[in-house]
Scaffold this active site. Structure first.
Site, PDB file in Angstrom:
ATOM      1  N   GLU A   1      -2.201  -7.208   7.759  1.00 65.36           N
ATOM      2  CA  GLU A   1      -0.889  -7.093   8.387  1.00 65.36           C
ATOM      3  C   GLU A   1      -0.858  -7.851   9.722  1.00 65.36           C
ATOM      4  O   GLU A   1      -1.901  -8.212  10.285  1.00 65.36           O
ATOM      5  CB  GLU A   1      -0.554  -5.606   8.599  1.00 65.36           C
ATOM      6  CG  GLU A   1       0.798  -5.305   9.235  1.00 65.36           C
ATOM      7  CD  GLU A   1       1.986  -5.855   8.469  1.00 65.36           C
ATOM      8  OE1 GLU A   1       2.216  -7.090   8.567  1.00 65.36           O
ATOM      9  OE2 GLU A   1       2.696  -5.077   7.805  1.00 65.36           O
TER      10      GLU A   1
ATOM     11  N   HIS B   1       0.834  -1.210   0.000  1.00 63.71           N
ATOM     12  CA  HIS B   1       0.000   0.000   0.000  1.00 63.71           C
ATOM     13  C   HIS B   1       0.866   1.257   0.000  1.00 63.71           C
ATOM     14  O   HIS B   1       2.049   1.240   0.365  1.00 63.71           O
ATOM     15  CB  HIS B   1      -0.922   0.006   1.223  1.00 63.71           C
ATOM     16  CG  HIS B   1      -0.177   0.015   2.532  1.00 63.71           C
ATOM     17  ND1 HIS B   1       0.382   1.153   3.065  1.00 63.71           N
ATOM     18  CD2 HIS B   1       0.103  -0.993   3.394  1.00 63.71           C
ATOM     19  CE1 HIS B   1       0.973   0.859   4.211  1.00 63.71           C
ATOM     20  NE2 HIS B   1       0.824  -0.436   4.437  1.00 63.71           N
TER      21      HIS B   1
END
Length: 402
Positions: A282, A206
């Site tokens: 994550e 990202h």
């Protein structure tokens, strides 16, 4: 045949087409022995929604890479019926269109400039490449990948001179997701005809969030920040690069806000939806969420030292270790491959999951994740074959951000 100046001499014929311009597009390329005219390699691929010029450049890149894979010192005569591509690559015309610039740069980077010449030929003399491009578009319309037709085996290629074709289109700047290539299997390796079309995962981290420049831990249980202004710019640049290559067929993202925002930039450009995969989130950093490495070292020195030394250790207050992360990431990977076999899938995730996918592809030990750099909005790529093997094609590429 080898050139007296060093390297074999090949002819590359390439073409691309788009049914709609822009519309469903594909490319074709063929590598011939310059002396005998014998076909050594054929390549073709359906690239989704693109223009004629993008498809033509993609065909050129595929042909040059196929020639380089046969001999990295090759002297190549490129012949195309695209006046635009020939003139731009010869340096006589400027590359003005933003979608063409990265493709032209990629084509120039495949072989040394002095090793490649360009000539325009009439369309009727480029029938093989044109046929391959149309076969690729037909295959794409039928929802399948182009496969080379059976033909006599090409002369054996020495393993010292041959390497697997780099990714891609997919990868940005230096790599692209290559089409199927016909040729003799390399010694010690299974050939494309044996393993079929691999599934390619293009791994995009990202873009930046407000926490990224300060290198603060940002996992799955923290504040779930969105992209910063710079992060949104990075996401758009990644989208530009991926759209120009046209290889991505599916977009999958972690459920976190920053990954969804990054994925949506590319999905909008390609007319695709973003599919959420929970296993790509994550790591849970527990009490370390929002802290810098120095702050964690100051507040939880023993836990940090233990975590860096053992894949089974968890961050302070976390529910996950790197071992458990690897398990869920591998399961997510397997689900994606099972759902999209033979396709190029953009996977938008985070530092730890992407490093883990790379580590698993390489068969590296768990602590290898601490020895990789992964920049915001960087690209990696891994191809997965039907025999269970994987090939890392790209790591931490940020050329689209320059």
């Amino acid at each position: 045949m080898a050139d007296p100046a060093g390297g074999a001499r090949y002819v590359v014929e390439a073409d691309g087409g788009s049914r709609g311009n822009p519309g469903p597009a594909g490319y074709g390329a063929v590598v011939r022995d310059a002396d005998t005219g014998q076909v050594l390699v054929e390549a073709a691929e359906y690239i989704g929604h693109a223009t004629n010029n993008v498809a033509e450049y993609r065909g050129l890149i595929a042909g040059l890479k196929a020639a380089r894979d046969l001999d990295p010192d090759a002297r190549v005569a490129v012949r195309m019926d695209s006046k635009l591509v020939v003139e731009q690559m010869s340096g006589r015309w400027q590359v003005k269109h933003p979608d063409m610039r990265p493709l032209a740069a990629e084509a120039r980077a495949v072989l040394p400039a002095g090793n490649v010449t360009y000539d325009w030929i009439p369309r009727e003399r480029n029938k093989t490449a044109d046929r391959l491009a149309n076969e690729a578009m037909d295959a794409g319309r039928q929802g399948r990948r182009w496969e080379p037709a059976p033909r006599p085996a090409a002369p054996a290629v020495s393993t010292a001179a041959a390497t697997d074709e780099p990714l891609p289109a997919a990868g940005a700047g230096t790599a692209a997701a290559a089409g199927s290539v016909a040729g003799t299997p390399r010694a010690g390796w299974a050939g494309p005809a044996d393993l079929g079309t691999p599934t390619t995962l293009v791994l995009l981290r990202h873009g930046e969030t407000p926490l990224t420049p300060h290198k603060r831990f940002s996992g799955s249980t923290g504040s779930d920040p969105g992209l910063s202004e710079k992060g949104r710019w990075q996401a758009e640049r990644a989208a530009d690069s991926l759209a120009a290559r046209g290889t991505v067929q599916v977009v999958v993202a972690s459920p976190m806000l920053r990954t969804r925002q990054t994925a949506e930039a590319t999905a909008r450009r390609l007319g695709l939806e973003v599919r959420i995969e929970e296993g790509l989130r994550e790591l849970d950093f527990g009490a370390w969420e929002g802290l810098t490495f120095a702050e964690v070292m100051e507040r939880h020195p023993d836990d940090l030292t233990t975590w860096l030394g053992s894949a089974k250790a968890k961050p302070t207050g976390s529910t996950e270790s790197l071992t458990t992360l690897a398990q869920r990431v591998a399961q997510a990977r397997d689900r994606i491959i099972a759902r999209h076999p033979g396709k190029t899938v953009l996977v938008v995730s985070h530092v730890s999951p992407i490093k883990t996918l790379v580590r698993l592809a390489l068969g590296a030990p768990p602590d290898a994740v601490h020895r990789m750099e992964l920049s915001a909005a960087s690209l990696c790529a891994v191809q997965y074959y039907s025999d269970g093997n994987a090939s890392l094609r790209l790591l931490n590429d940020t050329s689209h951000l320059r």
